[in-house]
Structure formats: structure tokens, C-alpha cells
Design a protein around this motif. Structure first.
Motif, PDB file in Angstrom:
ATOM      1  N   ARG A 135       0.840  -1.209   0.000  1.00 21.88           N
ATOM      2  CA  ARG A 135       0.000   0.000   0.000  1.00 21.88           C
ATOM      3  C   ARG A 135       0.866   1.246   0.000  1.00 21.88           C
ATOM      4  O   ARG A 135       0.635   2.176  -0.749  1.00 21.88           O
TER       5      ARG A 135
ATOM      6  N   ASP B 260       3.571  -2.096  -7.071  1.00 26.21           N
ATOM      7  CA  ASP B 260       2.617  -3.106  -7.507  1.00 26.21           C
ATOM      8  C   ASP B 260       3.231  -4.161  -8.414  1.00 26.21           C
ATOM      9  O   ASP B 260       2.529  -4.978  -8.984  1.00 26.21           O
TER      10      ASP B 260
ATOM     11  N   VAL C  60      -3.309  -5.742  -9.754  1.00 27.82           N
ATOM     12  CA  VAL C  60      -4.237  -4.900 -10.508  1.00 27.82           C
ATOM     13  C   VAL C  60      -5.567  -4.886  -9.774  1.00 27.82           C
ATOM     14  O   VAL C  60      -6.169  -5.953  -9.558  1.00 27.82           O
ATOM     15  N   ASP C  61      -6.012  -3.735  -9.379  1.00 27.25           N
ATOM     16  CA  ASP C  61      -7.297  -3.582  -8.683  1.00 27.25           C
ATOM     17  C   ASP C  61      -7.426  -4.536  -7.498  1.00 27.25           C
ATOM     18  O   ASP C  61      -8.459  -5.194  -7.328  1.00 27.25           O
ATOM     19  N   GLY C  62      -6.364  -4.652  -6.739  1.00 24.68           N
ATOM     20  CA  GLY C  62      -6.445  -5.493  -5.538  1.00 24.68           C
ATOM     21  C   GLY C  62      -6.402  -6.979  -5.843  1.00 24.68           C
ATOM     22  O   GLY C  62      -6.613  -7.799  -4.956  1.00 24.68           O
ATOM     23  N   LYS C  63      -6.133  -7.361  -7.110  1.00 25.59           N
ATOM     24  CA  LYS C  63      -5.999  -8.780  -7.419  1.00 25.59           C
ATOM     25  C   LYS C  63      -4.570  -9.064  -7.829  1.00 25.59           C
ATOM     26  O   LYS C  63      -3.877  -8.198  -8.357  1.00 25.59           O
TER      27      LYS C  63
ATOM     28  N   GLN D 205      -2.019 -10.813 -10.202  1.00 24.09           N
ATOM     29  CA  GLN D 205      -1.985 -11.425 -11.530  1.00 24.09           C
ATOM     30  C   GLN D 205      -0.618 -12.014 -11.801  1.00 24.09           C
ATOM     31  O   GLN D 205       0.399 -11.357 -11.621  1.00 24.09           O
TER      32      GLN D 205
ATOM     33  N   GLU E  78      -6.241 -15.770  -6.932  1.00 20.87           N
ATOM     34  CA  GLU E  78      -6.444 -14.339  -7.174  1.00 20.87           C
ATOM     35  C   GLU E  78      -5.939 -13.487  -6.013  1.00 20.87           C
ATOM     36  O   GLU E  78      -5.627 -12.319  -6.187  1.00 20.87           O
TER      37      GLU E  78
ATOM     38  N   ARG F 191      -2.338  -9.149  -1.375  1.00 20.66           N
ATOM     39  CA  ARG F 191      -2.737  -7.783  -1.650  1.00 20.66           C
ATOM     40  C   ARG F 191      -1.956  -6.822  -0.752  1.00 20.66           C
ATOM     41  O   ARG F 191      -1.551  -5.763  -1.174  1.00 20.66           O
TER      42      ARG F 191
END
Lengths: 288, 449
Positions: B78, B126, B143-146, B148, B164, B180
Motif C-alpha cells: 500500500r 505493484d 491490478v485492482d487489488g488482485k 496477476q 487471485e 494484496r
């Protein structure tokens, strides 16, 4: 008259003085050692008292309060005791089984180690030192260390305790067994060797019959010790009556009748095992 | 003559046959009984279920922790903040400006070099990529909290565990896990980390020669204290290993054993006279003393420990008293048996010179039983050092307490192994000390006074 004799023999007088001087010095050293010993003991107790959570004098006055609380509650519910004692039998059997199995395994291990580590009997004389070191190490491990590590791997249950006690027993009995085997008569062994017996045959037929009474007596003594060890290990973390005791103690008030029942069962077992074992040990060592 | 022999043989033969039969029965019966008992134990202790329950992965963690340690390189996904710490503990955290040589930070790119050509690159907050020389580069992006995962061949090999919410890679060289919240790399190295100096110590990372050089040189690293004091203090107060506390705990354990054994011997000696038949003619007194010893022995150390720890609270005093009470029972039996075996001639000889009872005991009895007493006391001292470890675990004192605490965290196995090594050294030292004293006191002692 006496003076005259002594004057005539100044040598004797000097010897007497020397002797008394020596005795005095010896007494002084003895006294000094005693004083040092006692002061170490006292200061040790003061230090231990200081580092203890509760003080000695507070504790000594309260020493009866917990047992009397337990006993009075159990006395109020004394009708439950026989039933509770009966209910404790399965876990008692587990504790006795742990002790018996580990004594057997340990005695077998100890026997093999002892024969391998005794001069004159060893299969590989060069490895005597190695086997002795192995026994020393096994003996040095406190059971709790092995048991706690094994509980992490094998999960709680009787097996970690059994292995832990067996390993320690193997080391301890190995040393005692080897001291017995050192005194064994080598003639039967030589006789067997002359007719072509293998090492195992020589040991089983030539040595074991000679040492069996003493070995058995040591093994019985060890069994007495192992019953206690297995109860304690149960309390610290794996199976048997020690574990039952711990859970009912942690419950606290309301289960004190169970505490007393378990305590009685354990006490009676220990006394019976001690008596039976000392009877047989007497018989084994004294012949009849 | 021949007839007599025949009669004798006829009488003896059945007895001999019977004896041989009995021997044969024992020779086969005892092993058979032991085997049967082991079969019973096999099922009673559920060895079959044990094979399933056994956690071999735990064993692996344990073994690798015994000989190695891991360093965590962590990114907070974060904030993007990087953190390098040993075993992931706050007290093992590398301070700002100090990094292991296998980590390089330039701007927002952090490069971690792992053994055998493996490597990890953190970019921004990230993105992270793992370079596997035999496979290629694995990219992991948030990406968006997932989470990959992109692999060179589009497949997921069995050393990658992907979902995920979490991706983890485990190779011989290290571990990478991405969730995450954070991205973490473990790098394993041999040895126990920071054993002497923690990272905040001025002596961290210096070789043995440099330390010795500093210790004898006059230039003070810290002007407030001499270098030797500083070095010893750094090791003694090592936050990771707490050497000072550990050695105190070992000392406490030995103290428990010493106090317990010695006070038990001192208390038992007079009582043993009461239990010996040749010194106490009154049956009632003797029986009371003997039953007292039997009771103390039968109740067992475990129960005494529990009762005492309720009254005295945790600590070495409780342990010492528990050992003392337990040993009173054993010593009582041994001492009174030794007293019953004393030779009466020496006592009678003293009595004939007009010696009073106290003197008769002092010079007629004590010298005779002293060798037995001393050797038993020393033997118990050694064995009680081991018991004090267990009792410490129950009452909460000494090295036993530290050991159970370290085991119950289930991760500080390097500390567990350190404690085990220390316990072994302690027991062996006490063993040789007691053996040496036994030889010294009993052989060099002509009669005990």
C-alpha cells in the motif's frame, strides 16, 4: 616418671605434637568447608527466594490451603470418588503402557548398547568409545526436551512420551548394563567361540544368562522411575493420567473430586509398582 | 552300584526333563510375550494413525531452523515501503542505511539476489518479478487489488501456487509470496543469525580478529565505556538471543537442583536414624518414620510440584522445595538402609572409651555411612539437574520455562536448539562434576573424617 620418659624420648613428644597439629588442621579445614557450604546454601536459598514470585514465609503459611480446599471439596462429594477413580483407569492404563513399553524398548536398546560397549565382549572393539558417547548423549537428554519436540512433529499422544522415555532409558540402562557385563565370566563365551558360534549366539547364550538377574533388577528399578516420568510428561503435554490431572486442575473448583480421584489412582499404582518391583528385585539379586 | 545309579537316574530324569522343558518354555515364551505386548501397543497407541497425523513438513521446518535462518525482504504494497529484517522480527530489522550485500535499492527498484542465479526485482509498489535461470522470468502484478501472474510459457508449474488473492513461489533458492497487502521474499542462509551482536551494535559484521583488536586497542568506540565492557555488554544484552537471561536461567536450574538435593540430604539424615532398626528400638517410631518416607515417595514429585507451586508461585524456590520433598523419600530409604548395615564394632569400641551418644554417632556411625551418603547425594544432584528442567517447565522457572515458551511459539526453533545444546552441556558438566567429586571425596577420604 612420665616427664622423665618423655624427656628421654623427645622424638615421641615431637611426633605427638605433630599429630595433634595435623588433627587440628584437618578439623579446621573441615569446619571451614562446612561454613562455606552452609553459607552457599543459605545465600542460595535467599537468592532463590528473591527470584521467586511468592516469598518463602508467605508460602509456608499457605501451603496447606490448596490441599485442604481440594480435600474438603472432594470430601463433600465423596460419593463420586469410586466412579471417578474407575473413570480414570483408561488413562492410567495409558500411562502404565507408556512406562512399560518404553522400559522394554529402552532395556532392549540398553542391552545391545551395553554389549557393544563392553571391553572383551564388543563386536567391534574400535567402536566402543563411539557407543559409549552415544549412551552418554542419550542419557543427558532430559525426557521433556525430546517429548516436546516430538509432539510438534507427531502431534499430542502417547507415542512422543514413549519415544522420549525409551531413548533416555536406553542410555541410562546401557551404562548400568555395561557395568554388569564387565564382570561377566568370559569362559562360556570362549567355549562358544571355540565351537564356531557367531557373535549374537555368543552373547545370547554365553553372556545374557549370566547377567540376566542383574539386568532385570535394573530394568525393574527403571520401570518404577518411568511410571513417574510418564505421569509428569503427561502433565507437560502428552496423554495419560498426567494430562487428565492437568485438565481437571485447570478447571479448578468443582472438579477437585476428580483431582483427588486421579491422585489416589496414581498414588496407589506407584505404591503397588514400587512394592512388587522391590520384592522381585530382592529375589533376583539375592538369588531366592 | 549300577542299580543305585539307575535308581538315582530314574529319580532325577523327570526332574531334569521338567527343568529343561521350563527353560525351553521361558526361551520361547518371554520373546513371544514381549512381541505380543508390542503388537498390542502398536494398536493401543494407534501407530497407523500416527503415520497420517505426523507432520513431516514441521520436521523439515525444525531441521532447517536448527541449522539456518532466513531474512525477510518485505514490501508494504500500500505504501511501497521496503523493510529488510532477520526472521521478520522487529529486533532483527536492518536500520536505515544498512543493507545485506545481496540487496540493492536504487530509486523505487529493489534488487534481491538469491543463490544459484535466482533473483527478485521489486518495482514501484505493484510489480515484482522472479528470475528463475532454468525457467525464465515470472511477473506478478497487482491490478485492482488482485494478484496477476504471468509465466513465460503461460502454464503454472508445480512450484508456483497461484490464486487471485495470493501467489507463492517456492524454489531451492528461496521463497516469494505476494498478497494484496504485502510482497515478501525469504532468503535462507546457514548458521544462527546475530548470535553475538545484533544489527544495532557497533560491532556487528566485524570479524573475530577485528573484535579482538578493538578490545585491546585504546580508542573507544563508545566514549562512555571501555571497548571490552561494550563488547561483553553487547553480547550479554543481545535482544535476539538474550544470552544474559538464558545463562541466568541455566544458573537457576542448577541452583534448584543444588538447593533441593542438599536440603533434602540435611533434613533426611536425622530422620533416617529414626527409621533404622538398630538405632530406634521403638517399633512405633520406626514405622511412622518409614511410612512417612513411603508416603513422600509415593505421592511423587509431580503432585508435590503442583501443591508447592500453588503456595509459593512460580520461581526457583518452588522448584528447589519440590525437589527437596521428593528426594526426602528416596534419601530416607537409602540412608536408613545404609544405617542398618553399619558395623556395630566401631560403635561398641567408642562406647567402651566412655563416649557419649553424640560422639558415638559422630565418630562411629557417620564415617561408615559417609561414602554411601556422599555418592548417593552426588548421584542425585546430577539426576536432579535433569529433573529441575522438567520441574522448571511445570512451576515456571529456569531453563525449562524458556524451553517450553520457545517451543510453544512454534517458530523460534533456533532458540530451542540453542537451549537444548545448553541443557545438554549443563547436564554433562554436572555429570562430570559429580563423578569427579565422588572420586575425590570417597577415595581420598580415609574413613570419612
Amino acid at each position: 616418671m612420665t616427664d622423665a620418659t618423655l624427656n628421654a624420648a623427645p622424638n615421641l613428644r615431637r611426633m605427638q605434637d605433630n599429630y595433634l597439629e595435623l588433627v587440628r588442621r584437618k578439623r579446621m579445614y573441615g569446619g571451614l568447608i562446612l561454613i562455606i557450604f552452609i553459607s552457599v546454601l543459605v545465600s542460595g536459598f535467599m537468592l532463590a527466594d528473591h527470584r521467586n514470585a511468592g516469598g518463602f514465609w508467605d508460602g509456608i503459611l499457605n501451603i496447606g490451603s490448596f490441599p485442604s480446599e481440594v480435600v474438603s471439596e472432594a470430601w463433600a462429594n465423596r460419593a463420586n470418588l469410586p466412579g471417578l477413580m474407575w473413570a480414570a483407569i483408561p488413562s492410567l492404563i495409558e500411562t502404565v503402557n507408556i512406562a512399560l513399553a518404553s522400559t522394554l524398548v529402552g532395556a532392549l536398546m540398553g542391552g545391545v548398547f551395553a554389549l557393544l560397549a563392553t571391553r572383551g565382549l564388543a563386536r567391534w572393539p574400535r567402536l566402543i568409545g563411539l557407543f559409549r558417547r552415544v549412551m552418554d548423549t542419550l542419557r543427558a537428554f532430559p525426557e521433556i526436551v525430546i517429548a516436546l519436540v516430538l509432539i510438534y512433529i507427531l502431534g499430542p499422544g502417547p507415542v512422543p512420551a514413549m519415544i522420549a522415555i525409551a531413548l533416555h532409558t536406553g542410555g541410562a540402562l546401557g551404562k548400568l548394563f555395561s557395568e554388569v557385563a564387565e564382570n561377566a565370566d568370559l569362559k562360556p563365551v570362549e567355549g562358544l567361540q571355540s565351537v564356531g558360534a557367531s557373535w549374537i549366539q555368543r552373547m545370547v547364550l554365553g553372556v545374557v544368562p549370566q547377567v540376566a538377574p542383574n539386568w532385570l533388577s535394573y530394568a525393574l528399578l527403571r520401570f518404577e522411575i518411568n511410571i513417574r516420568a510418564s505421569a509428569i510428561l503427561g502433565f507437560v503435554g502428552s496423554g495419560g493420567i498426567g494430562y487428565e490431572l492437568k485438565t481437571s486442575m485447570q478447571w479448578g473448583q468443582g472438579k477437585y473430586d476428580q483431582v483427588v480421584a486421579i491422585f489416589l489412582v496414581l498414588f496407589i499404582t506407584i505404591v503397588i509398582v514400587d512394592q512388587v518391583s522391590s520384592y522381585f528385585r530382592d529375589k533376583l539379586v539375592k538369588g531366592h | 552300584m549300577a542299580a543305585v545309579d539307575a535308581v538315582a537316574a530314574g529319580d532325577v530324569l523327570p526332574a531334569v526333563n521338567k527343568l529343561l522343558l521350563r527353560k525351553r518354555m521361558i526361551a520361547f515364551g518371554v520373546p513371544a510375550a514381549i512381541t505380543a505386548y508390542f503388537i498390542y501397543i502398536f494398536f493401543a497407541f494407534d501407530f497407523l494413525g500416527l503415520a497420517e497425523r505426523a507432520r513431516m513438513d514441521n520436521a523439515q521446518i525444525l531441521m532447517s531452523d536448527f541449522i539456518s535462518h532466513k531474512t525477510h525482504v518485505t514490501r508494504d504494497n500500500r505504501s511501497g515501503a521496503m523493510d529488510v529484517s532477520i526472521e521478520g522480527e522487529a529486533k532483527g530489522q536492518y536500520p536505515d542505511g544498512l543493507l545485506p550485500e545481496w540487496v540493492t535499492m536504487t530509486g523505487d527498484v529493489t534488487q534481491v539476489t538469491l543463490p544459484d542465479g535466482h533473483g527478485v526485482t521489486f518495482t514501484g509498489r505493484d510489480r515484482v518479478s522472479y528470475v528463475h535461470p532454468g525457467y525464465g522470468t515470472v511477473d506478478i502484478v497487482l491490478v485492482d487489488g488482485k494478484v496477476q501472474l504471468t509465466t513465460p510459457d503461460g502454464q503454472v508449474p508445480d512450484w508456483i501456487n497461484a490464486s487471485e488473492t495470493r501467489v507463492s513461489l517456492t524454489t531451492e533458492s528461496g521463497r516469494l509470496s505476494v498478497t494484496r497487502a504485502r510482497t515478501e521474499v525469504f532468503r535462507y542462509s546457514y548458521g544462527w543469525e546475530l548470535f553475538f551482536f545484533t544489527l544495532d551494535s557497533p560491532f556487528y559484521g566485524k570479524s573475530f580478529g577485528e573484535i579482538v583488536g578493538l578490545a585491546i586497542s585504546g580508542d573507544r568506540v563508545d566514549p562512555a565505556q571501555s571497548n571490552i565492557a561494550n563488547i561483553v555488554g553487547s553480547v550479554w544484552n543481545n535482544a535476539m538471543w538474550r544470552h544474559g537471561d538464558v545463562l541466568w536461567a541455566i544458573f537457576e536450574t542448577i541452583l534448584m537442583a543444588f538447593l533441593g538435593t542438599m536440603s533434602a540430604a540435611l533434613v533426611t539424615l536425622p530422620l533416617a536414624f529414626l527409621a533404622a532398626s538398630n538405632f530406634t528400638p521403638f517399633v512405633a517410631v520406626r514405622q511412622v518414620a518409614r511410612r512417612l518416607f513411603d508416603f513422600v515417595r509415593g505421592v511423587d514429585g509431580l503432585i508435590w510440584t503442583i501443591i508447592l507451586s500453588r503456595a509459593f508461585g512460580p520461581g526457583p524456590m518452588t522448584g528447589a522445595l519440590a525437589i527437596a520433598i521428593t528426594d526426602v523419600g528416596s534419601f530416607g530409604k537409602i540412608f536408613s538402609e545404609a544405617l542398618e548395615n553399619v558395623d556395630n564394632k566401631q560403635i561398641e569400641g567408642l562406647a567402651s572409651t566412655g563416649a557419649k551418644p553424640a560422639l558415638r554417632y559422630r565418630f562411629g556411625v557417620i564415617p561408615q555411612i559417609m561414602p554411601v551418603l556422599l555418592s548417593q547425594v552426588l548421584y542425585y544432584l546430577e539426576s536432579n539437574t535433569r529433573s529441575a528442567t522438567v520441574i522448571g517447565a511445570i512451576t515456571g522457572g529456569g531453563i525449562g520455562l524458556l524451553l517450553t515458551q520457545a517451543i510453544s511459539t512454534q517458530k523460534d526453533w533456533e532458540e530451542v536448539s540453542y537451549y537444548i545444546v545448553l541443557i545438554l552441556l549443563m547436564v554433562m558438566a554436572m555429570d562430570s562434576l559429580s563423578g569427579w567429586l565422588r572420586g575425590k571425596l570417597i577415595k581420598g577420604d580415609d574413613g570419612g573424617h
